[in-house]
Structure formats: structure tokens, C-alpha cells
Design a protein around this motif. Structure first.
Motif: not given
Length: 489
Positions: A429-438
């Protein structure tokens, strides 16, 4: 009598200096009393990141307050477009110059062409230690002494010590102390009727790691902290760096990098930082002697860090902390003594300098003045180079590299970035959130980077009788470039 109300600005920026090799950032082996004293009387930002850990991209972003995706500089072999001002990219020195400041840059700026002003009234140039062919002011100084710039491979120890060598120049001929002397000269002869903004770009501790023998002798390789261990991810990135360092500018092969060589590199790197500290002390002493300290804000930062053996790497380019975590110290009148824990970036200096000068920055810049209070929510920091992209929020850092390597690290629990969480099910979930923001950041900044191509359509579906049909008429000529005034609103 000088204009009052706006402080002088003195900006020290050594090249390739990581934060944790300074005493004020916890390095017990360091000899940095002048920098440490500066930090003790001002604001020290514990976590300042360089979003673009390569010399020229970092400097282009700092100069214009824009990201590397907007200004287009992602590699050392590129520079800002000549019509950048018409495209909305103002440099902070030209804005301060127009705003009544006496502006001067001394030392390494890494502009192209190397003697471009980029808004400074005056430049005294000592470019990158690797660019030995440039006949800058420091080259003229050496020639006046019957000497010249030389490649590191001509110095004792260069190859056997993996770049840790010994300069044949006398201490007072060292480039960083020469830069300090030029800064003192500017302070002594400046126009006292106007505030000044002086940027001093020290070429050290950038490689080659070449202190004179008497300075190198102050640092025992055996007393250096051990380097961080290699990881699967750093090993995947390392072949590119090995290939890059074989190019003529460095001419070194790091295929084998022994522990003894790493310790020697770290000791010589520390010796160069000590010279930078002596240079800083020399300028600050002159500032006091001339009665300028009470009117001058002093900033100390760096463009990026250096691995100096961590992960069996040298130099920078990648998004691990040794490459991107840099010092950020601000001191002077009205600056409170404190250690700030919130994350900031090198390019935050652009709006900071404009605020000090009483000027306004573009409204759509992604950076913030260092004098603002720490935000309530964790700040999102993104970066880009020709090697990949990075995002950090709340000390969680995601990086995506050319070739497919992906890293995710919890910087609080794992500051050495040894455990990659990118494929850990608990961290998806952390990875997805960061990837979306990036991705959101990449799209927004890419659009900003191409705004000079923008076509603005008329609101009407057809032109009104007697009015200029504009884009809807025949033979319409698109205005170029995109309005800089629009960018500033």
C-alpha cells in the motif's frame, strides 16, 4: 550609506559534500570547527535532500527554482535553454541583481558556457577540478606561478588508491583557499551602498580526492567509519557507474574496490572537507573584520553527496542517502538557533533568497522558503535524473531506475538502505501510494516543461463578426514562446 531593511546574503556551496561527514551532523572524525560553529548559532536542517544528485541538474534546479523535468536538465551534458527567461525561467541572481543587490559568484558554478553570467554582476571562476582544459581565473592564477591545472592521474596515488591522491600544489595554492581569498577581496572592495549576494562555489570535496600531503596526514584511514555494505540493488546499479568512471574525465576502473582503497578515499575526502572548512573560516573572519556579520544571512549547503565507498560506489547519480542527503545550515541576524527535523530540499533556497530580498517567486514553483514553519503534513519530495526517479514522504523513499531496479526503504528503521521493501507484501500500500504520487508529479512537471508549446484556444466556437478570429482564422501565427508573464502569475 547602504540601503537598509534587506540583509546581505553569503552562500557557501561546496561540491559533492554529504551531510554526515561534518561534525555538526555527527561525524566525530571530522575537522570542521568553522562549519560546526556556524551550525551552532543558526538553523540546521537534519534532512535536506538534493532531488537531482548530479552536479549540473542540481545547479540548474537551484538557479531557477524549477524541477529538472521542467527545466529539462537531467544530465551533466545539458544546460538551460538560451531563451529560458522568455519561457518563464528566471535565475535568482538576475532577480536579485534587478532588485538592487550587488551580486557576485566565485568558484565553481558549472554553467554552460563556463563564463556565462546567468544574472550575476560579477564572476570569478574556478571550474570543476576535472575540467582541466578550461582557462578560467584559477588557471590564470596557477600560470602566474608557473603551474597549470593537471588531471588527477598525474598525481601520486591516483590509480593505486582509487582516486585518493596527493596534490602537488602548496596549501595556499589549493583551489578552495584561492576561492576564499577571492571572496574576501570582493567583500573588501564591494559597493557598500547596496546589499550584496555572494555565492562561493568551492570545487572540493569533489573527486579527485587530492589534498596536499600535510592535510591528508591529519586523517587516518583506519579511523574512518566503515562503508555501507553492498545490496542486491546497488550491485544492479554498479555496472553503469563502473563504465562511467572509466571515461577520460575520471579514467579509473572501480571493478575492484578494496576496503583499503575505500578507507583511503574516505580519509582524503575528509581532508578536502577540512580545507573547505578552513576556507569558510577565512571568509567568515573577514565578514567580522569588515563589520558585516550583523547584516548578513549565511547559508551553507551542497549540490549533492558522494558515496565514497558506500555500496562499493563513488560519486553520486543514484538516490541513496549518501548521494542525496546534503547539509543545509542557515545563520545570521534574526535566525533562531534550532535543529529542524522536517525534510527540505536544496532548491528551497530559490524562494528563500527571493524572500530575503523582498521579491516574489512564481506562484507555481514546487519549492518553499526555508523560513516557513515546518508543515503539519509530511512533505512530498520528488527528484529526477537521467538514471531514474525518486519520491520521499514521511521518511519512506521509493526510487525507480533505468534498467528496472526498484527500491523502497523505510529511512527511519533502515537509514543504511539495506532492506528493500519494494516486494514486501506488507508494504504494497505504501509503494502504491508513493508510486501514484510520483506519477502525478512526473506528468504535472512534464507538462510544465513543455508550456512554450501551449496553444490557447478561443472561448467561442466561432469568431464574432469584425473580431480577430485568432486561432480559428486562416494563416494564424502561433505566438512563441509561451508568455513568461503567465508563468509568474
Amino acid at each position: 550609506m547602504r540601503e537598509t531593511g534587506r540583509p546581505n546574503i553569503l552562500f557557501f556551496m561546496p561540491d559533492q559534500l554529504r551531510a554526515d561527514f561534518l561534525g555538526c551532523y555527527g561525524a566525530r572524525f571530522a575537522r570542521t570547527p568553522n562549519i560546526d560553529a556556524l551550525a551552532a548559532r543558526g538553523m540546521l536542517f537534519d534532512r535536506c535532500l538534493s532531488p537531482n544528485p548530479i552536479c549540473v541538474p542540481a545547479r540548474a534546479s537551484l538557479l531557477t527554482g524549477t524541477t529538472s523535468l521542467e527545466n529539462g536538465v537531467l544530465v551533466n551534458g545539458a544546460w538551460l535553454r538560451p531563451d529560458r527567461r522568455e519561457c518563464g525561467l528566471d535565475s535568482w541572481p538576475e532577480l536579485l541583481s534587478q532588485g538592487g543587490y550587488d551580486t557576485c559568484s566565485i568558484g565553481k558554478m558549472h554553467f554552460y558556457p563556463w563564463d556565462a553570467s546567468e544574472g550575476f554582476h560579477e564572476r570569478v571562476v574556478a571550474e570543476d577540478k576535472r575540467q582541466i582544459g578550461i582557462r578560467d581565473d584559477y588557471a590564470d592564477f596557477l600560470e602566474s606561478r608557473g603551474k597549470c591545472k593537471r588531471h588527477g592521474r598525474e598525481f601520486e596515488g591516483y590509480r593505486e588508491n582509487a582516486g585518493a591522491c596527493y596534490s602537488p600544489l602548496a596549501k595556499e595554492e589549493q583551489v578552495d583557499l584561492w576561492c576564499a581569498d577571492q571572496a574576501v577581496s570582493f567583500l573588501e572592495r564591494r559597493d557598500g551602498t547596496r546589499p550584496f549576494a555572494l555565492m562561493v562555489g568551492f570545487p572540493s570535496p569533489h573527486c579527485p580526492y587530492d589534498p596536499p600531503p600535510e592535510i591528508a596526514a591529519l586523517f587516518d584511514p583506519e579511523e574512518m567509519p566503515p562503508p555501507l555494505a553492498e545490496t542486491a540493488e546497488s550491485e544492479a546499479l554498479r555496472p553503469w557507474l563502473i563504465s562511467n568512471m572509466k571515461n577520460p574525465w575520471a579514467d579509473l576502473d572501480y571493478s575492484v574496490f578494496t576496503n583499503e582503497q575505500k578507507a583511503k578515499v574516505r580519509a582524503h575526502y575528509s581532508a578536502l572537507i577540512h580545507i573547505v572548512d578552513l576556507a569558510v573560516g577565512r571568509v567568515l573572519t573577514a565578514l567580522d573584520r569588515l563589520g558585516l556579520s550583523d547584516d548578513t544571512i549565511i547559508v551553507f549547503a551542497s549540490d549533492h553527496g558522494d558515496f565514497v565507498g558506500d555500496y562499493s560506489l563513488v560519486c553520486k547519480n543514484f538516490f541513496m542517502d549518501p548521494s542525496i542527503r546534503v547539509p543545509m545550515i542557515v545563520a545570521g541576524p534574526g535566525v533562531s538557533r534550532q535543529i529542524r527535523a522536517d525534510t527540505v530540499t536544496l532548491s528551497d533556497l530559490y524562494p528563500t533568497f527571493l524572500q530575503l530580498a523582498g521579491l516574489e517567486a512564481r506562484k507555481d514553483l514546487g519549492f518553499a522558503s526555508l523560513f516557513q514553519d515546518a508543515p503539519d503534513e509530511p512533505r512530498v519530495i520528488c527528484g529526477a535524473t537521467h538514471r531514474g526517479f525518486m519520491i520521499e514522504k514521511d521518511r519512506k523513499k521509493l526510487a525507480r531506475y533505468v534498467g528496472g531496479t526498484i527500491t523502497l526503504h523505510d529511512m527511519e528503521a533502515d537509514p543504511g538502505e539495506q532492506v528493500n521493501l519494494a516486494d514486501d507484501p506488507k508494504w504494497q500500500q505504501v509503494r502504491q501510494d508513493l508510486d501514484r504520487a510520483l506519477t502525478d508529479w512526473q506528468v504535472a512537471e512534464t507538462i510544465k516543461g513543455h508550456r512554450e508549446k501551449t496553444i490557447v484556444y478561443a472561448a467561442e466556437t466561432k469568431p464574432q463578426p469584425g473580431s480577430d478570429p485568432g486561432i480559428l482564422g486562416r494563416n494564424w501565427q502561433r505566438p512563441y514562446p509561451w508568455s513568461a508573464e503567465t508563468a509568474r502569475r
